[in-house]
Design a protein around this motif. Structure first.
Motif, PDB file in Angstrom:
ATOM      1  N   LEU A   1       0.833  -1.201   0.000  1.00 11.48           N
ATOM      2  CA  LEU A   1       0.000   0.000   0.000  1.00 11.48           C
ATOM      3  C   LEU A   1       0.870   1.255   0.000  1.00 11.48           C
ATOM      4  O   LEU A   1       0.599   2.209  -0.726  1.00 11.48           O
ATOM      5  N   ARG A   2       1.942   1.239   0.783  1.00  9.18           N
ATOM      6  CA  ARG A   2       2.843   2.396   0.807  1.00  9.18           C
ATOM      7  C   ARG A   2       3.484   2.612  -0.569  1.00  9.18           C
ATOM      8  O   ARG A   2       3.704   3.741  -0.991  1.00  9.18           O
ATOM      9  N   LEU A   3       3.807   1.513  -1.272  1.00  6.78           N
ATOM     10  CA  LEU A   3       4.363   1.663  -2.614  1.00  6.78           C
ATOM     11  C   LEU A   3       3.328   2.291  -3.540  1.00  6.78           C
ATOM     12  O   LEU A   3       3.657   3.191  -4.329  1.00  6.78           O
ATOM     13  N   VAL A   4       2.082   1.845  -3.442  1.00  3.72           N
ATOM     14  CA  VAL A   4       1.017   2.427  -4.265  1.00  3.72           C
ATOM     15  C   VAL A   4       0.920   3.931  -3.989  1.00  3.72           C
ATOM     16  O   VAL A   4       0.804   4.743  -4.922  1.00  3.72           O
ATOM     17  N   GLU A   5       1.008   4.306  -2.717  1.00  5.02           N
ATOM     18  CA  GLU A   5       0.882   5.712  -2.337  1.00  5.02           C
ATOM     19  C   GLU A   5       2.075   6.555  -2.807  1.00  5.02           C
ATOM     20  O   GLU A   5       1.918   7.737  -3.082  1.00  5.02           O
ATOM     21  N   HIS A   6       3.268   5.949  -2.898  1.00  4.53           N
ATOM     22  CA  HIS A   6       4.482   6.721  -3.168  1.00  4.53           C
ATOM     23  C   HIS A   6       5.193   6.364  -4.474  1.00  4.53           C
ATOM     24  O   HIS A   6       6.283   6.863  -4.717  1.00  4.53           O
ATOM     25  N   VAL A   7       4.590   5.525  -5.304  1.00  2.03           N
ATOM     26  CA  VAL A   7       5.278   5.041  -6.502  1.00  2.03           C
ATOM     27  C   VAL A   7       5.734   6.184  -7.417  1.00  2.03           C
ATOM     28  O   VAL A   7       6.809   6.125  -8.005  1.00  2.03           O
ATOM     29  N   ALA A   8       4.960   7.234  -7.502  1.00  2.00           N
ATOM     30  CA  ALA A   8       5.331   8.353  -8.370  1.00  2.00           C
ATOM     31  C   ALA A   8       6.429   9.222  -7.756  1.00  2.00           C
ATOM     32  O   ALA A   8       7.037  10.032  -8.453  1.00  2.00           O
ATOM     33  N   ASP A   9       6.684   9.048  -6.450  1.00  2.00           N
ATOM     34  CA  ASP A   9       7.654   9.891  -5.745  1.00  2.00           C
ATOM     35  C   ASP A   9       9.027   9.251  -5.575  1.00  2.00           C
ATOM     36  O   ASP A   9       9.915   9.870  -5.004  1.00  2.00           O
ATOM     37  N   LEU A  10       9.194   8.017  -6.025  1.00  3.40           N
ATOM     38  CA  LEU A  10      10.462   7.322  -5.802  1.00  3.40           C
ATOM     39  C   LEU A  10      11.602   8.058  -6.515  1.00  3.40           C
ATOM     40  O   LEU A  10      11.517   8.326  -7.708  1.00  3.40           O
ATOM     41  N   ARG A  11      12.660   8.365  -5.769  1.00  5.93           N
ATOM     42  CA  ARG A  11      13.808   9.067  -6.352  1.00  5.93           C
ATOM     43  C   ARG A  11      14.614   8.153  -7.259  1.00  5.93           C
ATOM     44  O   ARG A  11      15.164   8.587  -8.260  1.00  5.93           O
ATOM     45  N   GLU A  12      14.719   6.873  -6.882  1.00  9.20           N
ATOM     46  CA  GLU A  12      15.484   5.916  -7.677  1.00  9.20           C
ATOM     47  C   GLU A  12      14.598   4.701  -7.978  1.00  9.20           C
ATOM     48  O   GLU A  12      14.708   3.664  -7.334  1.00  9.20           O
ATOM     49  N   PRO A  13      13.689   4.824  -8.944  1.00  3.67           N
ATOM     50  CA  PRO A  13      12.751   3.740  -9.228  1.00  3.67           C
ATOM     51  C   PRO A  13      13.431   2.425  -9.592  1.00  3.67           C
ATOM     52  O   PRO A  13      12.880   1.359  -9.361  1.00  3.67           O
ATOM     53  N   GLY A  14      14.645   2.483 -10.118  1.00  2.85           N
ATOM     54  CA  GLY A  14      15.365   1.261 -10.470  1.00  2.85           C
ATOM     55  C   GLY A  14      15.795   0.456  -9.258  1.00  2.85           C
ATOM     56  O   GLY A  14      16.156  -0.709  -9.373  1.00  2.85           O
ATOM     57  N   HIS A  15      15.746   1.087  -8.089  1.00  6.55           N
ATOM     58  CA  HIS A  15      16.134   0.428  -6.837  1.00  6.55           C
ATOM     59  C   HIS A  15      14.930   0.234  -5.923  1.00  6.55           C
ATOM     60  O   HIS A  15      15.040   0.356  -4.703  1.00  6.55           O
ATOM     61  N   VAL A  16      13.785  -0.061  -6.525  1.00  2.05           N
ATOM     62  CA  VAL A  16      12.559  -0.246  -5.759  1.00  2.05           C
ATOM     63  C   VAL A  16      12.694  -1.407  -4.771  1.00  2.05           C
ATOM     64  O   VAL A  16      12.066  -1.404  -3.715  1.00  2.05           O
ATOM     65  N   ALA A  17      13.543  -2.384  -5.056  1.00  2.00           N
ATOM     66  CA  ALA A  17      13.736  -3.509  -4.132  1.00  2.00           C
ATOM     67  C   ALA A  17      14.247  -3.009  -2.792  1.00  2.00           C
ATOM     68  O   ALA A  17      13.757  -3.427  -1.728  1.00  2.00           O
ATOM     69  N   GLY A  18      15.218  -2.118  -2.807  1.00  2.00           N
ATOM     70  CA  GLY A  18      15.744  -1.556  -1.557  1.00  2.00           C
ATOM     71  C   GLY A  18      14.702  -0.738  -0.831  1.00  2.00           C
ATOM     72  O   GLY A  18      14.592  -0.791   0.398  1.00  2.00           O
ATOM     73  N   TRP A  19      13.898   0.023  -1.595  1.00  2.00           N
ATOM     74  CA  TRP A  19      12.832   0.822  -0.994  1.00  2.00           C
ATOM     75  C   TRP A  19      11.809  -0.093  -0.311  1.00  2.00           C
ATOM     76  O   TRP A  19      11.394   0.166   0.818  1.00  2.00           O
ATOM     77  N   LEU A  20      11.432  -1.159  -1.004  1.00  2.00           N
ATOM     78  CA  LEU A  20      10.466  -2.101  -0.434  1.00  2.00           C
ATOM     79  C   LEU A  20      11.021  -2.757   0.834  1.00  2.00           C
ATOM     80  O   LEU A  20      10.311  -2.895   1.830  1.00  2.00           O
ATOM     81  N   LYS A  21      12.281  -3.157   0.789  1.00  2.00           N
ATOM     82  CA  LYS A  21      12.903  -3.812   1.943  1.00  2.00           C
ATOM     83  C   LYS A  21      12.921  -2.875   3.154  1.00  2.00           C
ATOM     84  O   LYS A  21      12.522  -3.258   4.255  1.00  2.00           O
ATOM     85  N   THR A  22      13.362  -1.640   2.942  1.00  2.00           N
ATOM     86  CA  THR A  22      13.412  -0.666   4.034  1.00  2.00           C
ATOM     87  C   THR A  22      12.020  -0.370   4.568  1.00  2.00           C
ATOM     88  O   THR A  22      11.811  -0.307   5.787  1.00  2.00           O
ATOM     89  N   THR A  23      11.067  -0.197   3.674  1.00  2.00           N
ATOM     90  CA  THR A  23       9.697   0.092   4.093  1.00  2.00           C
ATOM     91  C   THR A  23       9.117  -1.075   4.881  1.00  2.00           C
ATOM     92  O   THR A  23       8.480  -0.877   5.926  1.00  2.00           O
ATOM     93  N   ALA A  24       9.339  -2.305   4.415  1.00  2.00           N
ATOM     94  CA  ALA A  24       8.843  -3.484   5.129  1.00  2.00           C
ATOM     95  C   ALA A  24       9.456  -3.565   6.528  1.00  2.00           C
ATOM     96  O   ALA A  24       8.763  -3.880   7.505  1.00  2.00           O
ATOM     97  N   GLN A  25      10.744  -3.266   6.654  1.00  2.00           N
ATOM     98  CA  GLN A  25      11.392  -3.281   7.967  1.00  2.00           C
ATOM     99  C   GLN A  25      10.758  -2.248   8.887  1.00  2.00           C
ATOM    100  O   GLN A  25      10.478  -2.537  10.057  1.00  2.00           O
ATOM    101  N   ARG A  26      10.507  -1.062   8.366  1.00  2.00           N
ATOM    102  CA  ARG A  26       9.886  -0.008   9.183  1.00  2.00           C
ATOM    103  C   ARG A  26       8.472  -0.398   9.608  1.00  2.00           C
ATOM    104  O   ARG A  26       8.061  -0.148  10.739  1.00  2.00           O
ATOM    105  N   VAL A  27       7.723  -0.991   8.687  1.00  2.00           N
ATOM    106  CA  VAL A  27       6.363  -1.424   9.012  1.00  2.00           C
ATOM    107  C   VAL A  27       6.407  -2.486  10.112  1.00  2.00           C
ATOM    108  O   VAL A  27       5.631  -2.435  11.068  1.00  2.00           O
TER     109      VAL A  27
END
Length: 196
Positions: free
Chosen positions: A55-81
């Motif tokens: 859900l957070r990815l859906v909310e922020h997908v257009a705001d990702l600074r480095e879309p090619g590294h979405v795996a790292g973003w997902l991992k960090t977000t999952a850890q925070r959640v």
């Protein structure tokens, strides 16, 4: 998958391309589950953590600074959640009044709120707005939310059986309901109220 390919997928997903979303989910679902399992959450908490991350990815997908590294973003977000789930779980535990006395922000033994009458009144008003928003949901959605919020927690299998719903659709349905509630509460002036 190469970062350039991932960037294209993320941009397409941001534009609403369902096939791109499906490809992202297929590519990274295993990663999310492996991160969440590392936190040893119960089944319902783990499924909620994964769904909240999507859900957070859906909310922020257009705001990702480095879309090619979405795996790292997902991992960090999952850890925070997951850390948030653990912190919230700790807050739900009962404590002895003497242990809690020095913490502040609680209810005194005479029943008065230590935060003061204004904060207490605001909190009651917010709770009432959340109750109304839940009451405005269609019956099936309201029943699902009640089961998901039940204490003690009910497994997704039992919720699915009670509502005649596939277990795999519970998390995505929950995410859509929470998005609808967020919208409803924002309309009521509660943008800062966290429904996470």
């Amino acid at each position: 998958m190469e970062p350039a390919e991932v960037t294209v997928l993320v941009h397409r997903a941001a534009e609403g391309d369902q096939a791109a979303w499906d490809a992202i989910v297929d590519e990274y679902a295993g990663l999310l589950w492996s991160v969440v399992r590392g936190f040893r959450l119960n089944e319902a908490q783990a499924a909620d953590a994964v769904q909240t991350t999507w859900l957070r990815l859906v909310e922020h997908v257009a705001d990702l600074r480095e879309p090619g590294h979405v795996a790292g973003w997902l991992k960090t977000t999952a850890q925070r959640v997951c850390l948030q789930v653990i912190r919230q779980g700790g807050r739900e535990q009962l404590t002895d009044w003497d242990e809690d006395r020095g913490a502040g922000g609680g209810v005194r033994d005479d029943g008065l709120d230590e935060d003061g009458p204004e904060v207490s009144a605001l909190r009651r008003e917010q709770q009432e707005l959340v109750r109304r928003a839940l009451a405005d949901l269609p019956d099936r959605q309201r029943q699902l939310m009640e089961l998901l919020l039940a204490t003690p927690a009910i497994s997704y299998q039992e919720i699915g059986a009670r509502l005649g719903m596939p277990v795999g659709s519970i998390g995505p349905t929950r995410a859509r309901i929470l998005a609808r509630l967020r919208e409803s509460l924002a309309t009521a002036g509660l943008q800062d109220l966290a429904l996470r």
